[in-house]
Every structure is written in structure tokens, then in C-alpha cells.
Design a protein around this motif. Structure first.
Motif, mmCIF file in Angstrom:
data_model
loop_
_atom_site.group_PDB
_atom_site.id
_atom_site.type_symbol
_atom_site.label_atom_id
_atom_site.label_comp_id
_atom_site.label_asym_id
_atom_site.label_seq_id
_atom_site.Cartn_x
_atom_site.Cartn_y
_atom_site.Cartn_z
ATOM 1 N N MET A 79 14.076 -3.108 -0.413
ATOM 2 C CA MET A 79 14.565 -3.519 0.901
ATOM 3 C C MET A 79 13.444 -4.115 1.753
ATOM 4 O O MET A 79 13.664 -5.062 2.512
ATOM 5 C CB MET A 79 15.229 -2.346 1.631
ATOM 6 C CG MET A 79 16.549 -1.927 1.048
ATOM 7 S SD MET A 79 17.781 -3.261 1.068
ATOM 8 C CE MET A 79 17.766 -3.811 -0.618
ATOM 9 N N HIS A 80 12.232 -3.577 1.622
ATOM 10 C CA HIS A 80 11.095 -4.185 2.324
ATOM 11 C C HIS A 80 10.898 -5.623 1.856
ATOM 12 O O HIS A 80 10.710 -6.533 2.669
ATOM 13 C CB HIS A 80 9.816 -3.379 2.086
ATOM 14 C CG HIS A 80 9.596 -2.284 3.072
ATOM 15 N ND1 HIS A 80 9.224 -2.528 4.376
ATOM 16 C CD2 HIS A 80 9.687 -0.946 2.946
ATOM 17 C CE1 HIS A 80 9.096 -1.374 5.009
ATOM 18 N NE2 HIS A 80 9.381 -0.393 4.165
ATOM 19 N N PHE A 81 10.944 -5.848 0.550
ATOM 20 C CA PHE A 81 10.722 -7.192 0.044
ATOM 21 C C PHE A 81 11.885 -8.126 0.365
ATOM 22 O O PHE A 81 11.669 -9.319 0.616
ATOM 23 C CB PHE A 81 10.414 -7.164 -1.454
ATOM 24 C CG PHE A 81 8.987 -6.810 -1.734
ATOM 25 C CD1 PHE A 81 7.986 -7.749 -1.593
ATOM 26 C CD2 PHE A 81 8.636 -5.523 -2.091
ATOM 27 C CE1 PHE A 81 6.669 -7.424 -1.816
ATOM 28 C CE2 PHE A 81 7.319 -5.181 -2.325
ATOM 29 C CZ PHE A 81 6.320 -6.140 -2.180
ATOM 30 N N VAL A 82 13.090 -7.610 0.404
ATOM 31 C CA VAL A 82 14.222 -8.430 0.850
ATOM 32 C C VAL A 82 14.028 -8.815 2.319
ATOM 33 O O VAL A 82 14.224 -9.974 2.712
ATOM 34 C CB VAL A 82 15.564 -7.683 0.638
ATOM 35 C CG1 VAL A 82 16.700 -8.368 1.376
ATOM 36 C CG2 VAL A 82 15.885 -7.580 -0.839
ATOM 37 N N THR A 97 10.651 5.033 -2.274
ATOM 38 C CA THR A 97 11.563 4.891 -3.406
ATOM 39 C C THR A 97 11.660 3.414 -3.790
ATOM 40 O O THR A 97 11.287 2.525 -3.021
ATOM 41 C CB THR A 97 12.971 5.414 -3.050
ATOM 42 O OG1 THR A 97 13.526 4.580 -2.028
ATOM 43 C CG2 THR A 97 12.921 6.851 -2.582
ATOM 44 N N THR A 98 12.174 3.192 -4.967
ATOM 45 C CA THR A 98 12.342 1.810 -5.432
ATOM 46 C C THR A 98 13.271 1.039 -4.512
ATOM 47 O O THR A 98 13.034 -0.139 -4.211
ATOM 48 C CB THR A 98 12.900 1.803 -6.868
ATOM 49 O OG1 THR A 98 12.026 2.562 -7.706
ATOM 50 C CG2 THR A 98 13.009 0.395 -7.411
ATOM 51 N N PHE A 99 14.309 1.685 -4.025
ATOM 52 C CA PHE A 99 15.241 1.030 -3.113
ATOM 53 C C PHE A 99 14.544 0.637 -1.812
ATOM 54 O O PHE A 99 14.738 -0.482 -1.318
ATOM 55 C CB PHE A 99 16.434 1.946 -2.815
ATOM 56 C CG PHE A 99 17.415 1.341 -1.863
ATOM 57 C CD1 PHE A 99 18.288 0.346 -2.291
ATOM 58 C CD2 PHE A 99 17.462 1.748 -0.541
ATOM 59 C CE1 PHE A 99 19.185 -0.228 -1.412
ATOM 60 C CE2 PHE A 99 18.354 1.177 0.346
ATOM 61 C CZ PHE A 99 19.231 0.188 -0.093
ATOM 62 N N GLU A 100 13.742 1.531 -1.261
ATOM 63 C CA GLU A 100 13.027 1.231 -0.007
ATOM 64 C C GLU A 100 12.053 0.065 -0.195
ATOM 65 O O GLU A 100 11.974 -0.820 0.668
ATOM 66 C CB GLU A 100 12.276 2.468 0.485
ATOM 67 C CG GLU A 100 13.170 3.563 0.997
ATOM 68 C CD GLU A 100 12.427 4.838 1.306
ATOM 69 O OE1 GLU A 100 12.880 5.560 2.218
ATOM 70 O OE2 GLU A 100 11.395 5.110 0.660
ATOM 71 N N THR A 148 0.812 -1.213 0.000
ATOM 72 C CA THR A 148 0.000 0.000 0.000
ATOM 73 C C THR A 148 0.846 1.263 0.000
ATOM 74 O O THR A 148 0.422 2.287 -0.529
ATOM 75 C CB THR A 148 -0.951 0.037 1.207
ATOM 76 O OG1 THR A 148 -0.209 -0.079 2.414
ATOM 77 C CG2 THR A 148 -1.988 -1.061 1.121
ATOM 78 N N GLU A 149 2.033 1.218 0.574
ATOM 79 C CA GLU A 149 2.897 2.399 0.651
ATOM 80 C C GLU A 149 3.938 2.461 -0.458
ATOM 81 O O GLU A 149 4.742 3.387 -0.500
ATOM 82 C CB GLU A 149 3.611 2.440 2.008
ATOM 83 C CG GLU A 149 2.686 2.556 3.190
ATOM 84 C CD GLU A 149 1.921 3.872 3.206
ATOM 85 O OE1 GLU A 149 2.496 4.915 2.833
ATOM 86 O OE2 GLU A 149 0.740 3.850 3.589
ATOM 87 N N SER A 150 3.946 1.475 -1.345
ATOM 88 C CA SER A 150 5.011 1.421 -2.348
ATOM 89 C C SER A 150 4.959 2.598 -3.318
ATOM 90 O O SER A 150 5.975 2.944 -3.915
ATOM 91 C CB SER A 150 4.972 0.098 -3.106
ATOM 92 O OG SER A 150 3.741 -0.028 -3.802
ATOM 93 N N GLY A 151 3.811 3.250 -3.464
ATOM 94 C CA GLY A 151 3.727 4.411 -4.342
ATOM 95 C C GLY A 151 4.443 5.621 -3.785
ATOM 96 O O GLY A 151 4.891 6.491 -4.540
#
Length: 80
Positions: free
Chosen positions: A47-50, A41-44, A35-38
Motif C-alpha cells: 500500500m505504501h508503494f501504491v 506487513t507485506t500488505f502495508e 527502511t521500515e519494510s522489515g
């Protein structure tokens, strides 16, 4: 249903509760990241998915280890 928790299986029920709570934490984290991915940043987001992948893998490994430990413990008690 009255034998759901008794003196002989309360630890297993506690184990199941801990596993359930950890799965809900992981599910909430996934929901949050999606929900917050918009606004991240792409890096953040990466890192969440990692982090979720590491958490999920350790959850699977931890559950398997815990179950194996109890299985072997029961096996030695039954053969003793």
C-alpha cells in the motif's frame, strides 16, 4: 545570480520551490517505506508503494499541466 528572483519571475521560482518540496516529500516517503519494510506487513508495504506510485504520477501530471498552462499563457500574451 542577482536576477534569480525578480518581479517578473517570482511566481516561477515559487512553482519550482513547491515542486522541489513535493519531490523531497516523495523521496522521504520512499526512504521511510524501504527502511521500515522489515517491520511492516507485506500488505502495508504494498500500500505504501501504491500510494507512492499515485503520488508520483499525480506529481508528474500536475507539473506538466502547470507548465503547459504557463506556456499557453505566455503564448497568448506574446501574440496579443
Amino acid at each position: 545570480m542577482k536576477n534569480f528572483i525578480n518581479a517578473s519571475n517570482w511566481f516561477y521560482r515559487l512553482q519550482q520551490l513547491v515542486i522541489l518540496i513535493l519531490h523531497f516529500v516523495l523521496l522521504y516517503w520512499m526512504f521511510y517505506a524501504l527502511t521500515e519494510s522489515g517491520s511492516l506487513t507485506t500488505f502495508e508495504v504494498s500500500m505504501h508503494f501504491v500510494g507512492m506510485a499515485i503520488f508520483g504520477a499525480s506529481l508528474i501530471r500536475g507539473c506538466a499541466y502547470w507548465a503547459r498552462y504557463h506556456h499557453l499563457k505566455e503564448q497568448t500574451q506574446n501574440h496579443a
